[in-house]
Scaffold this motif. Sequence first.
Motif, PDB file in Angstrom:
ATOM      1  N   THR A  14       0.840  -1.210   0.000  1.00  0.00           N
ATOM      2  CA  THR A  14       0.000   0.000   0.000  1.00  0.00           C
ATOM      3  C   THR A  14       0.870   1.253   0.000  1.00  0.00           C
ATOM      4  N   LEU A  15       1.857   1.263   0.886  1.00  0.00           N
ATOM      5  CA  LEU A  15       2.712   2.454   1.010  1.00  0.00           C
ATOM      6  C   LEU A  15       3.486   2.725  -0.282  1.00  0.00           C
ATOM      7  N   THR A  18       1.228   3.867  -3.094  1.00  0.00           N
ATOM      8  CA  THR A  18       0.746   5.245  -2.891  1.00  0.00           C
ATOM      9  C   THR A  18       1.855   6.248  -3.201  1.00  0.00           C
ATOM     10  N   TYR A  19       3.076   5.958  -2.725  1.00  0.00           N
ATOM     11  CA  TYR A  19       4.193   6.873  -3.027  1.00  0.00           C
ATOM     12  C   TYR A  19       4.408   6.957  -4.540  1.00  0.00           C
ATOM     13  N   LEU A  21       2.177   6.413  -6.859  1.00  0.00           N
ATOM     14  CA  LEU A  21       1.035   7.129  -7.429  1.00  0.00           C
ATOM     15  C   LEU A  21       1.266   8.649  -7.336  1.00  0.00           C
ATOM     16  N   ILE A  22       1.680   9.080  -6.149  1.00  0.00           N
ATOM     17  CA  ILE A  22       1.927  10.513  -5.942  1.00  0.00           C
ATOM     18  C   ILE A  22       3.051  10.983  -6.877  1.00  0.00           C
ATOM     19  N   VAL A  25       1.922  11.239 -10.614  1.00  0.00           N
ATOM     20  CA  VAL A  25       1.052  12.398 -10.902  1.00  0.00           C
ATOM     21  C   VAL A  25       1.881  13.689 -10.841  1.00  0.00           C
ATOM     22  N   SER A  46      -0.169   6.116 -13.278  1.00  0.00           N
ATOM     23  CA  SER A  46      -0.909   6.578 -12.092  1.00  0.00           C
ATOM     24  C   SER A  46      -2.084   5.651 -11.804  1.00  0.00           C
ATOM     25  N   PHE A  50      -2.611   3.350  -8.551  1.00  0.00           N
ATOM     26  CA  PHE A  50      -3.841   3.573  -7.792  1.00  0.00           C
ATOM     27  C   PHE A  50      -4.563   2.242  -7.554  1.00  0.00           C
ATOM     28  N   ALA A  53      -2.664   0.220  -5.106  1.00  0.00           N
ATOM     29  CA  ALA A  53      -2.787   0.753  -3.740  1.00  0.00           C
ATOM     30  C   ALA A  53      -4.131   0.317  -3.137  1.00  0.00           C
TER      31      ALA A  53
ATOM     32  N   LEU B  55      -9.007   8.719  -9.024  1.00  0.00           N
ATOM     33  CA  LEU B  55      -7.733   8.835  -8.297  1.00  0.00           C
ATOM     34  C   LEU B  55      -7.764  10.017  -7.336  1.00  0.00           C
ATOM     35  N   ILE B 240      -3.491  15.586  -5.707  1.00  0.00           N
ATOM     36  CA  ILE B 240      -2.110  15.210  -5.353  1.00  0.00           C
ATOM     37  C   ILE B 240      -1.319  16.464  -4.946  1.00  0.00           C
TER      38      ILE B 240
END
Lengths: 150, 424
Positions: A14-15, A18-19, A21-22, A25, A46, A50, A53, B55, B240
């Motif tokens: 998950t972590l 998510t990192y 994904l961020i 983007v 992305s 997502f 995650a 998202l 984001i």
Amino acid sequence: MIKKTLGRFLKYGTLISTYCLIASVLLQIFARFFLTNTPPWTEEASRLFFIYAIAFSAGLALKNEAYVYLDVFYDKLSPKIQKGVLWAVRFLTFILFGLMACYALIFTKNGLSETSASIPMPMAVSFFSMFILAASVSFYAYLDLKKSLK
Amino acid sequence: MIGLIIFIFLIGLVLRFPIAFALGLACLVYVLSEGIPLIVLPMKMYSGIDVFVLLSIPGFILAGNLMNHGGLTAKIISFCNHLLGHIRGGLSLANIGASMLFAGISGTAVSDTASIGSVMIPAMKKEGYDEGFSCAVTAASSTVGPIIPPSVPMIIAATLGGLSVGKLFLAGAVPGFLLGIGLSAVAYYISVKRNYPKHERSTLTQIFKSFVETFWSLLMTFIILYGIIGGIFTPTEASIIAVLYAYVIGQFVYKKLSFRKVQVVILDSMKTSASLMVLVGFANLFGWILITERLPQLVSSEILGFTTNKYLVLLLINLLLIFVGTFMETIAALLILFPILLKVAVTVGVDPIHFSVIAVLNLIIGLTTPPVGVCLFVASSIGKTSIAKVSKASLPFLAVSLIVLALVTLIPQISLFLPGLFAE
């Protein structure tokens, strides 16, 4: 042992997703404003991060009772009936997601022949997230079921 | 067949099945009984989640949680107290004001009730406010959150209806403020009647100092809205950017976040997001079944067979949504009913953006409708008060919410004014 290992796998999955994904983007935004060309793969990447995650955290959500339910009617039942109902809920959750996990593997297999639009990888990589989601929820439903039988 | 799956879904809800799983189980029964290959389960779950605009949901949830853990809630409450504390019943007004400001960050009503309620309800009780009133104000004011942008239900509505998220965010702003002002008027009236306490007036320096501390969080709402409406970011990118901004503010300005804390916040936020996305995935399958069974056409022809009067149709839809919103979680109700009802509303000439605001407002009001409104339960458990007491105290606030709903329904310009202005 399995419980602990799976818990860690899902947590770090998950972590990391998510990192990523961020980061993807942010890269998309950065490229649009500061580079001459925006990489074509950022949007798809992305979405991939997502979905992963979500897949990694779906089981953890069940473990931590993050799913919303209605307990107004349930609270009015006698403790004995409540116990039976809870057992049935866990059993049916296990069956639902267990079946979904099995068919998610077939779904993944079908994705081996398809290629992603902008990332050179088979769609099976994305589709496999559905197996992680269903299998992890099913696993935690099984643990709850086992606990309620004791 | 469709009757059977709706029956299974309702039985699942009554038996405390998580709503998403009850929906999944009902779909499974349909798929098995119709002999449809079971691969449709993961396929529809995947295609339901694989939507770029979705998202933004974990993004906004994460940004809100980072801000909250960064010590923002206390600062917002303190600012509202400085601003409104000197008025009779100032704490109740500060409670509503804080919810309106917090709305720009959280986007969900239940998290608003929990985070603001945990500070405000004990403080109000300590100052002699009736405990039922304290809980009712908190629950009622939290409904402003999902109307004022950014709003998770609005993102879902936009996705389902193929509408612009930016336009929907704008459309919710005026109704949200109307609701906030209406609730404040009721709280003030009750406070004067019961002679609730007021604080000493804060000095301009105190107000300014408090504003500066809150400024960074208020700026986040501005960045999100300006970014989306100005066409600089997509909603997903804005969410984001909000995450990055909330992290920088929490870590370097408020100095309340640590690496470990951020990890906990990410995990919590993703669990909440996953519970929503599993619901979205199963709702996608459920929606596909409804279309296969031609239910939207059936409902549409039934309602339009009864009446084609726009206002009567909207009244029927309002009654249905408030009833459903009382029992069911907002997002779940939205996912199941919105596509069907949108078709009916558009047929009688209602603007889709206007209808989306009506639908979200209805379902949000349902969160504080006795006896099963979720926010009432959260507030009563924080205030350690009986749900009956909170329900009774919430009735005047509910009346105001229904008046605002009636206004929003009858006067489309309340919702459409801002999107129209920015479109020009």
